[in-house]
Design an enzyme around this catalytic site. Sequence first.
Site, mmCIF file in Angstrom:
data_model
loop_
_atom_site.group_PDB
_atom_site.id
_atom_site.type_symbol
_atom_site.label_atom_id
_atom_site.label_comp_id
_atom_site.label_asym_id
_atom_site.label_seq_id
_atom_site.Cartn_x
_atom_site.Cartn_y
_atom_site.Cartn_z
ATOM 1 N N ASN A 22 0.866 -1.180 0.000
ATOM 2 C CA ASN A 22 0.000 0.000 0.000
ATOM 3 C C ASN A 22 0.906 1.235 0.000
ATOM 4 O OD1 ASN A 22 -1.790 2.055 0.416
ATOM 5 N ND2 ASN A 22 -2.464 1.399 2.455
ATOM 6 N N LYS A 30 0.027 4.207 -0.191
ATOM 7 C CA LYS A 30 -0.629 5.395 0.398
ATOM 8 C C LYS A 30 -0.399 6.590 -0.540
ATOM 9 C CE LYS A 30 -0.275 3.192 4.857
ATOM 10 N NZ LYS A 30 -0.146 3.285 6.304
ATOM 11 N N HIS A 78 -9.697 1.440 4.705
ATOM 12 C CA HIS A 78 -8.418 1.572 5.421
ATOM 13 C C HIS A 78 -8.622 2.492 6.631
ATOM 14 C CE1 HIS A 78 -4.302 2.562 6.393
ATOM 15 N NE2 HIS A 78 -3.952 1.477 5.725
ATOM 16 N N GLU A 113 -6.920 4.773 7.849
ATOM 17 C CA GLU A 113 -6.649 6.200 7.611
ATOM 18 C C GLU A 113 -7.862 6.869 6.966
ATOM 19 O OE1 GLU A 113 -2.963 5.577 5.543
ATOM 20 O OE2 GLU A 113 -2.041 4.979 7.442
ATOM 21 N N GLU A 156 -5.760 -4.685 10.397
ATOM 22 C CA GLU A 156 -4.707 -3.712 10.679
ATOM 23 C C GLU A 156 -5.025 -2.996 11.989
ATOM 24 O OE1 GLU A 156 -2.546 -2.478 6.859
ATOM 25 O OE2 GLU A 156 -4.336 -1.264 6.932
ATOM 26 N N GLY A 170 2.329 2.239 11.067
ATOM 27 C CA GLY A 170 3.309 3.311 10.953
ATOM 28 C C GLY A 170 3.984 3.657 12.268
ATOM 29 N N SER A 183 3.228 -2.255 10.535
ATOM 30 C CA SER A 183 4.683 -2.346 10.760
ATOM 31 C C SER A 183 5.275 -3.700 10.370
ATOM 32 C CB SER A 183 5.025 -2.002 12.219
ATOM 33 O OG SER A 183 4.587 -0.678 12.515
#
Length: 274
Positions: A16, A18, A106, A108, A180, A186, A226
């Site tokens: 991904n 992003k 996702h 985010e 996730e 991250g 991660s």
Amino acid sequence: MSGQKSSLRPIVVAANWKMHKLRSEALEYLEDLGTWMDDHPEGLGTRVEVVVSPPFTSLELAVEHRPPNARIYAQNMHFADQGAFTGEVSPAMLRDLGVDGVLLGHSERRAQFNEHDAALGEKVVAAAEFGLRPMLCVGETLEERQGGHAEEVVRDQLETALGDLDVIKATSSGLSIAYEPVWAIGTGETATPQLAQEMHAFIRDTLSSIFTAEIAERIPVLYGGSVKPENAHELLSQPDIDGALVGGAALEVDSFSGIVAAGLDVVSGSEARA
Ligand code: 13P
């Protein structure tokens, strides 16, 4: 580790990107990844599947320069096939580009762009109808985990987003799930393989109750948060962890291919034991 890996599911390793990479950088990456994949043909595309998910601006280029046996996924889409939705992209438009699938929900997008489970349900159905493979992302926040609600949150996310998907489409669409945990994205903090395995087993049970046990056995459940070459092998060796959705470590071909290599190694180990 308890249990064996199922041969019913491939290992899926997904990059991904992003909001990263200009077109020139995307092209260099795709060519380098293609060269690496050409050099490692054994098992790629069959037992280990590679997905690359660039931002919209590089999607067409990624389709044109798709590494052999890799699939190209968008990072989001609207559920309608067209309409007055300024700034949005439809499933029909993605199909028109030759895109194979789409990440949906996702964290985010949930946290920063108001993505809700109900709209996600429509997106999952629309993706399946348009022949795009949906990869539904789920996961709890640190607060939810510390409050003892991780399973409840993930079950609700799955039930709301998948409740309207036809049982047949659950497998024929190429649906996959990415777990996730938000606290691991991250941050450099990875869920332990044991914690991730427990949640993946719970997700598979939930998929059995939404669809059927047979169907749940065929849906890949990826872990994200991660993942890097150093921890990929142990994570991917868990019986219910069927792949990795990778952010930071997927931005360079060297580290992403290291994770794909870990998947190939896990698969060849489990085939040797079978
Ligand atoms: P990181 O691998 O950077 O933690 O990101 C995970 C992720 O969000 C992939 O979708």
